[in-house]
Design a protein around this motif. Structure first.
Motif, PDB file in Angstrom:
ATOM      1  N   GLY A   1       0.822  -1.202   0.000  1.00  0.00           N
ATOM      2  CA  GLY A   1       0.000   0.000   0.000  1.00  0.00           C
ATOM      3  C   GLY A   1       0.859   1.256   0.000  1.00  0.00           C
ATOM      4  N   LEU A   2       0.252   2.376  -0.356  1.00  0.00           N
ATOM      5  CA  LEU A   2       0.999   3.641  -0.366  1.00  0.00           C
ATOM      6  C   LEU A   2       1.426   4.052   1.044  1.00  0.00           C
ATOM      7  CD1 LEU A   2      -1.091   5.733  -2.951  1.00  0.00           C
ATOM      8  CD2 LEU A   2       1.212   4.794  -3.267  1.00  0.00           C
ATOM      9  N   ASP A   3       0.714   3.536   2.071  1.00  0.00           N
ATOM     10  CA  ASP A   3       1.060   3.891   3.449  1.00  0.00           C
ATOM     11  C   ASP A   3       2.049   2.904   4.070  1.00  0.00           C
ATOM     12  OD1 ASP A   3      -0.648   1.738   3.512  1.00  0.00           O
ATOM     13  OD2 ASP A   3      -1.993   2.559   5.037  1.00  0.00           O
ATOM     14  N   TYR A   4       2.536   1.961   3.279  1.00  0.00           N
ATOM     15  CA  TYR A   4       3.529   1.010   3.779  1.00  0.00           C
ATOM     16  C   TYR A   4       4.796   1.766   4.159  1.00  0.00           C
ATOM     17  CZ  TYR A   4       6.646  -3.030   3.975  1.00  0.00           C
ATOM     18  OH  TYR A   4       7.546  -3.991   4.387  1.00  0.00           O
ATOM     19  N   HIS A   5       5.366   1.445   5.339  1.00  0.00           N
ATOM     20  CA  HIS A   5       6.525   2.167   5.854  1.00  0.00           C
ATOM     21  C   HIS A   5       7.834   1.507   5.424  1.00  0.00           C
ATOM     22  CE1 HIS A   5       3.555   4.245   8.274  1.00  0.00           C
ATOM     23  NE2 HIS A   5       4.489   5.126   8.586  1.00  0.00           N
ATOM     24  N   LEU A   6       8.765   2.378   5.051  1.00  0.00           N
ATOM     25  CA  LEU A   6      10.089   1.940   4.618  1.00  0.00           C
ATOM     26  C   LEU A   6      11.150   2.591   5.497  1.00  0.00           C
ATOM     27  CD1 LEU A   6       9.579   2.467   0.772  1.00  0.00           C
ATOM     28  CD2 LEU A   6       9.664   0.252   1.948  1.00  0.00           C
TER      29      LEU A   6
ATOM     30  N   ARG B   1      21.543  14.038   1.585  1.00  0.00           N
ATOM     31  CA  ARG B   1      22.454  13.439   2.575  1.00  0.00           C
ATOM     32  C   ARG B   1      21.807  13.319   3.957  1.00  0.00           C
ATOM     33  NH1 ARG B   1      24.610  12.813  -1.725  1.00  0.00           N
ATOM     34  NH2 ARG B   1      26.858  12.907  -2.158  1.00  0.00           N
ATOM     35  N   LYS B   2      20.481  13.310   4.030  1.00  0.00           N
ATOM     36  CA  LYS B   2      19.769  13.195   5.301  1.00  0.00           C
ATOM     37  C   LYS B   2      19.028  11.860   5.372  1.00  0.00           C
ATOM     38  CE  LYS B   2      18.900  18.191   5.686  1.00  0.00           C
ATOM     39  NZ  LYS B   2      17.837  19.239   5.759  1.00  0.00           N
ATOM     40  N   PHE B   3      18.767  11.416   6.618  1.00  0.00           N
ATOM     41  CA  PHE B   3      17.957  10.222   6.854  1.00  0.00           C
ATOM     42  C   PHE B   3      16.739  10.620   7.685  1.00  0.00           C
ATOM     43  CE2 PHE B   3      22.308   8.546   6.335  1.00  0.00           C
ATOM     44  CZ  PHE B   3      22.089   7.661   5.290  1.00  0.00           C
ATOM     45  N   ARG B   4      15.621   9.985   7.397  1.00  0.00           N
ATOM     46  CA  ARG B   4      14.369  10.381   8.042  1.00  0.00           C
ATOM     47  C   ARG B   4      13.806   9.291   8.950  1.00  0.00           C
ATOM     48  NH1 ARG B   4      15.403  12.459   3.378  1.00  0.00           N
ATOM     49  NH2 ARG B   4      14.796  14.568   2.795  1.00  0.00           N
ATOM     50  N   GLY B   5      14.540   8.232   9.159  1.00  0.00           N
ATOM     51  CA  GLY B   5      14.081   7.151  10.030  1.00  0.00           C
ATOM     52  C   GLY B   5      13.148   6.227   9.293  1.00  0.00           C
ATOM     53  N   GLN B   6      11.885   6.617   9.209  1.00  0.00           N
ATOM     54  CA  GLN B   6      10.899   5.857   8.446  1.00  0.00           C
ATOM     55  C   GLN B   6      10.023   6.809   7.641  1.00  0.00           C
ATOM     56  OE1 GLN B   6       8.562   3.064  10.748  1.00  0.00           O
ATOM     57  NE2 GLN B   6       9.960   1.411  10.185  1.00  0.00           N
ATOM     58  N   VAL B   7       9.673   6.361   6.440  1.00  0.00           N
ATOM     59  CA  VAL B   7       8.782   7.143   5.569  1.00  0.00           C
ATOM     60  C   VAL B   7       7.815   6.177   4.902  1.00  0.00           C
ATOM     61  CG1 VAL B   7      10.439   9.000   5.089  1.00  0.00           C
ATOM     62  CG2 VAL B   7      10.383   6.961   3.624  1.00  0.00           C
ATOM     63  N   THR B   8       6.684   6.710   4.470  1.00  0.00           N
ATOM     64  CA  THR B   8       5.751   5.859   3.739  1.00  0.00           C
ATOM     65  C   THR B   8       6.267   5.647   2.314  1.00  0.00           C
ATOM     66  OG1 THR B   8       4.412   7.696   2.912  1.00  0.00           O
ATOM     67  CG2 THR B   8       3.809   6.760   5.067  1.00  0.00           C
ATOM     68  N   LEU B   9       5.737   4.610   1.701  1.00  0.00           N
ATOM     69  CA  LEU B   9       6.094   4.322   0.317  1.00  0.00           C
ATOM     70  C   LEU B   9       5.780   5.533  -0.565  1.00  0.00           C
ATOM     71  CD1 LEU B   9       5.381   0.973  -1.479  1.00  0.00           C
ATOM     72  CD2 LEU B   9       4.683   3.094  -2.556  1.00  0.00           C
TER      73      LEU B   9
ATOM     74  N   SER C   1      11.611  11.286  -4.027  1.00  0.00           N
ATOM     75  CA  SER C   1      12.667  10.541  -4.720  1.00  0.00           C
ATOM     76  C   SER C   1      13.809  10.172  -3.782  1.00  0.00           C
ATOM     77  CB  SER C   1      13.212  11.374  -5.897  1.00  0.00           C
ATOM     78  OG  SER C   1      13.942  10.564  -6.784  1.00  0.00           O
ATOM     79  N   LEU C   2      13.451   9.570  -2.643  1.00  0.00           N
ATOM     80  CA  LEU C   2      14.450   9.187  -1.656  1.00  0.00           C
ATOM     81  C   LEU C   2      15.134   7.888  -2.085  1.00  0.00           C
ATOM     82  CD1 LEU C   2      12.409   9.951   1.593  1.00  0.00           C
ATOM     83  CD2 LEU C   2      14.069  11.420   0.411  1.00  0.00           C
ATOM     84  N   ASN C   3      16.460   7.890  -2.027  1.00  0.00           N
ATOM     85  CA  ASN C   3      17.224   6.746  -2.536  1.00  0.00           C
ATOM     86  C   ASN C   3      17.215   5.550  -1.590  1.00  0.00           C
ATOM     87  OD1 ASN C   3      17.897   8.158  -4.843  1.00  0.00           O
ATOM     88  ND2 ASN C   3      19.851   8.884  -4.024  1.00  0.00           N
ATOM     89  N   VAL C   4      17.497   5.799  -0.327  1.00  0.00           N
ATOM     90  CA  VAL C   4      17.665   4.692   0.613  1.00  0.00           C
ATOM     91  C   VAL C   4      16.376   3.888   0.783  1.00  0.00           C
ATOM     92  CG1 VAL C   4      18.233   4.064   3.000  1.00  0.00           C
ATOM     93  CG2 VAL C   4      19.578   5.823   1.803  1.00  0.00           C
ATOM     94  N   PRO C   5      15.215   4.530   0.996  1.00  0.00           N
ATOM     95  CA  PRO C   5      13.979   3.736   1.077  1.00  0.00           C
ATOM     96  C   PRO C   5      13.688   2.968  -0.218  1.00  0.00           C
ATOM     97  CG  PRO C   5      13.624   5.933   1.967  1.00  0.00           C
ATOM     98  CD  PRO C   5      14.971   5.959   1.311  1.00  0.00           C
ATOM     99  N   THR C   6      14.061   3.545  -1.338  1.00  0.00           N
ATOM    100  CA  THR C   6      13.835   2.860  -2.609  1.00  0.00           C
ATOM    101  C   THR C   6      14.684   1.597  -2.703  1.00  0.00           C
ATOM    102  OG1 THR C   6      13.334   4.958  -3.712  1.00  0.00           O
ATOM    103  CG2 THR C   6      13.911   3.094  -5.120  1.00  0.00           C
ATOM    104  N   VAL C   7      15.935   1.692  -2.250  1.00  0.00           N
ATOM    105  CA  VAL C   7      16.802   0.516  -2.254  1.00  0.00           C
ATOM    106  C   VAL C   7      16.216  -0.558  -1.342  1.00  0.00           C
ATOM    107  CG1 VAL C   7      19.072  -0.385  -1.634  1.00  0.00           C
ATOM    108  CG2 VAL C   7      18.875   1.817  -2.824  1.00  0.00           C
ATOM    109  N   ASN C   8      15.760  -0.149  -0.153  1.00  0.00           N
ATOM    110  CA  ASN C   8      15.159  -1.121   0.768  1.00  0.00           C
ATOM    111  C   ASN C   8      13.926  -1.772   0.154  1.00  0.00           C
ATOM    112  OD1 ASN C   8      16.929  -0.949   3.005  1.00  0.00           O
ATOM    113  ND2 ASN C   8      15.993   1.004   3.617  1.00  0.00           N
ATOM    114  N   LEU C   9      13.099  -0.974  -0.533  1.00  0.00           N
ATOM    115  CA  LEU C   9      11.906  -1.529  -1.165  1.00  0.00           C
ATOM    116  C   LEU C   9      12.296  -2.491  -2.283  1.00  0.00           C
ATOM    117  CD1 LEU C   9       8.811  -1.547  -1.443  1.00  0.00           C
ATOM    118  CD2 LEU C   9       9.025   0.384  -3.030  1.00  0.00           C
ATOM    119  N   GLY C  10      13.287  -2.123  -3.075  1.00  0.00           N
ATOM    120  CA  GLY C  10      13.735  -2.988  -4.157  1.00  0.00           C
ATOM    121  C   GLY C  10      14.239  -4.323  -3.656  1.00  0.00           C
ATOM    122  N   MET C  11      14.974  -4.298  -2.552  1.00  0.00           N
ATOM    123  CA  MET C  11      15.477  -5.556  -2.005  1.00  0.00           C
ATOM    124  C   MET C  11      14.330  -6.396  -1.442  1.00  0.00           C
ATOM    125  SD  MET C  11      18.622  -5.292  -2.744  1.00  0.00           S
ATOM    126  CE  MET C  11      19.297  -6.706  -1.865  1.00  0.00           C
ATOM    127  N   GLN C  12      13.302  -5.739  -0.889  1.00  0.00           N
ATOM    128  CA  GLN C  12      12.177  -6.487  -0.321  1.00  0.00           C
ATOM    129  C   GLN C  12      11.347  -7.166  -1.409  1.00  0.00           C
ATOM    130  OE1 GLN C  12       9.723  -4.397   2.588  1.00  0.00           O
ATOM    131  NE2 GLN C  12      11.483  -3.185   3.259  1.00  0.00           N
TER     132      GLN C  12
END
Length: 713
Positions: A491-496, A518-526, A533-544
């Motif tokens: 879902g769009l509200d899924y947390h990454l 160069r910042k981290f936000r802890g957790q964000v929704t999908l 266009s956050l890179n780190v959550p996208t990488v985590n989603l791609g691996m999942q």
């Protein structure tokens, strides 16, 4: 010997002498007669054999395809329908089609504008599905869109097509170029004017005119040089079709003989049609302009049946000597000859005195010299050639006089060319003269290419960046990652997680992706991760969801190249051309349906037979619900995310889209779409050094310019 005997002997000698003379005369006359009848028989035999030879040549030429006609390439016909198009867009399209603005619309190819109304006299055209006649229509506008369409019979129409723009002619040898015009479509005024000036007795002689030849001989003899010719139009046609331009007696004999044979075998109208489509009228670079159809386009940018009186007179004037009366090189000479033709027209009651006064007061009114060459853009022509080779059978491609109907929208092409030139000039920093760009416009509903631009020099036919510049696409790949997740039930509200991570790349080296700020936000929704266009959550989603599943999605979206399953893939390490990116986004804009992007709609033979038709079937490859959620998020990208500058750049317009930026700011990308078009834009340098531009500061600016042009701002 007596005198009497002497006289007898003398008379006998004279008699013998006379007998010998008589005998010699008889022998000589007999020889002459023998020579005459044998020569006559030989000459008749020669004429018979030559007649058979010439007759076969004539039949092969006039009974078969007389010319190797080039293929004609058309853009898409503009469809007028209620609720679509602004008045400015319609008028812009009419101008590109060379419709003439007038106060009162009287004939085809004209239009008038009156407040919230446009009156058009649409040209007749043979569309692939059916021919349609010329038609006068009224288009009324309300609230910036078409409110109603009414034809000349006062019947309301839901929609109506305009004739498509002729973009180019595909002539392989670049020697001859012509547009065939059948005799019934040649204006009577043109035919009658030509005959007045060139061959008054055309419909009365048998191919040659002895009186005209004698008259020309006397005139030329009196002035001591050749100032007048005695050839009929039929003789000129014989020379143009079958003979060399030398002036020997043998060539003149052949010309006359062929003219007589043609006149015997074919009607006057058939021969006049052939003459008017064969006659040489201009030189356009390496290509010669043959026939009045193409000459009308070359000199006046309109079809022959729409020429005004003074334009008809000028075209007839040019026939006398295309080089000598070239109106672009010798305007005064051409004008003088045109006015002479106009005088002959009024003297022979072809036009009225009032028409003559109006016509003779007008200037030459020629189109731009390069107008004939500027409709075709090398970028989309390159795509056309590739698609012809890949999709169309060779037997069809090699046919004579094809009519190729494409999806190119002339107004969209014009706007795209402007946007690239204007946009590159705007985003260039520190005089970056080597900054380049490419743009592809595609249709959301039909998966068709509407426009292609391959560089800032839009008419340059060199490297085609739109098709061949394979560059890393950066964050443009992210919608594929998120679509994979949404299609799998996320879902769009899924947390990454948006925390520092360390991964290994394909070579075993450590890779630590970072967000652009160069910042981290802890957790964000999908949804938040994609909007910004956050890179780190996208990488985590791609691996999942699994890299192989992301690759599978990319293949479903039309990417045919082999893709390696490296984690950096989800941040756009793959390289694609702008056209491939446009293809990748097509399922997103078609509610999850896949259909290959194409340029060619259909191909017809010169005789009107349908030879090729593009397939319209699409394959559902993603859930419509998943695509809808993704599209809503991409809309937020343009209102509150990385493309939010569009709010002030294009106020009042609504878009969805995605920015893309690669390492060291080498490549600037933006893909944006409104309700009917997808615009894929790239900005960078050919040498792959830094353009110092992000997706929002570079490619997005070009997109903005295009969308402003689209609505007439």
């Amino acid at each position: 010997m007596s005198k009497k005997s002497s006289d007898v002997v003398a008379n006998k000698k004279n008699s013998n002498k006379n007998l010998k003379i008589k005998t010699l005369k008889q022998r000589f006359l007999s020889f002459l007669w023998s020579l005459l009848w044998k020569g006559s028989v030989a000459f008749c035999a020669f004429l018979f054999i030559a007649g058979i030879y010439f007759d076969q040549k004539i039949e092969r030429k006039l009974d078969g395809p007389t010319w190797a006609l080039p293929a004609q390439v058309y853009g898409r016909p503009l469809l007028l329908q209620r609720g679509e198009l602004s008045q400015a867009q319609l008028v812009g399209e009419l101008k590109l089609l060379n419709y003439r603005p007038v106060e009162s619309v009287q004939s085809s190819g004209q239009f008038s504008v009156n407040q919230q109304q446009v009156i058009i006299y649409r040209r007749a055209f043979d569309f692939p599905d059916r021919p349609e006649s010329a038609l006068k229509i009224r288009v009324d506008f309300s609230q910036g869109k078409i409110a109603s369409i009414t034809d000349e019979r006062r019947q309301n129409r839901d929609s109506i097509r305009l004739d498509p723009l002729l973009l180019a002619r595909l002539d392989s040898d670049k020697i001859e170029d012509r547009v065939f015009v059948p005799f019934e479509k040649i204006p009577n005024l043109f035919v009658n004017t030509l005959l007045v000036m060139e061959d008054k007795n055309y419909y009365h002689h048998q191919g040659i005119s002895p009186l005209a030849i004698l008259r020309a001989f006397i005139v030329n003899f009196q002035v001591g040089r050749r100032v007048q010719g005695g050839s009929t139009l039929t003789q000129q046609l014989a020379k143009n079709l079958f003979l060399t331009p030398d002036r020997s007696l043998w060539r003149k004999f052949q010309e006359a003989y062929i003219a007589v044979l043609m006149d015997y075998k074919y009607s006057k109208d058939v021969l006049l049609e052939a003459y008017l489509n064969e006659v040489y009228l201009a030189q356009n670079g390496d290509s010669a302009i043959y026939g009045i159809g193409l000459a009308s386009d070359y000199y006046f940018a309109r079809p022959i049946n729409e020429l005004r009186i003074e334009q008809i007179a000028l075209l007839v004037a040019i026939i006398k000597g295309p080089s000598y009366y070239n109106p672009r090189r010798n305007p005064e000479r051409a004008l003088s000859r045109r006015d002479l033709v106009l005088r002959k027209m009024v003297e022979n009651n072809l036009i009225s005195t009032a028409d003559y006064k109006y016509a003779v007061a007008d200037s030459l009114n020629l189109s731009k010299k390069r107008a004939l060459n500027e409709r075709a853009n090398p970028a989309f022509m390159s795509l056309l050639y590739r698609e012809l080779a890949a999709q169309v059978p060779r037997s069809v491609r090699n046919s004579n006089g094809l009519h190729i109907f494409t999806s190119i929208a002339p107004l969209a092409q014009k706007h795209a060319e402007f946007a690239v030139q204007k946009g590159v000039a705007q985003v260039s920093k520190d005089k970056q003269d080597d900054l380049q760009a490419a743009m592809v416009i595609s249709d959301r509903q039909y998966a068709e290419v509407r426009a292609v631009v391959s560089g800032r020099e839009v008419k340059f036919s060199g490297f085609n960046r739109a098709l061949d510049a394979n560059r890393p696409i950066g964050s443009l790949v992210k919608p594929a990652v998120y679509l994979t997740a949404l299609d799998a039930g996320y879902g769009l509200d899924y947390h990454l997680n948006d925390k520092a991570i360390i991964l290994k790349n394909g070579t075993g080296q450590r890779w630590q992706p970072k967000n652009y700020d160069r910042k981290f936000r802890g957790q964000v929704t999908l949804e938040e991760a994609l909007i910004h266009s956050l890179n780190v959550p996208t990488v985590n989603l791609g691996m999942q969801v699994g890299l192989n599943n992301v690759i599978s999605s990319l293949h479903k979206m039309g990417i045919q190249e082999k893709i390696k399953a490296y984690p950096s893939l989800v941040l756009g390490s793959i390289s694609l051309s702008p056209l491939q990116v446009a293809q990748m986004y097509q399922p997103i804009t078609m509610n999850g349906g896949y259909q290959p992007l194409t340029l060619i709609r259909s191909i017809m033979s010169n005789e009107g037979e349908l030879l090729y038709q593009r397939g319209d079937r699409s394959e559902q490859v993603f859930s419509p619900q998943a695509v809808k959620e993704l599209t809503n998020t991409l809309h937020k990208v343009t209102s509150e995310g990385t493309a939010r500058s569009l709010r002030w750049r294009n106020p009042g317009q609504s878009f969805a889209g995605k920015t893309g930026t690669t390492n060291n700011l080498n490549d600037s990308w933006f893909v944006g779409f409104d309700r009917d078009e997808v615009v894929t834009t790239w900005v960078g340098k050919d040498n792959n050094t830094s353009a110092a531009l992000t997706g929002s500061s570079g490619a997005l600016v070009l997109f903005s310019y295009y969308m402003k042009q689209k609505i007439g701002k």
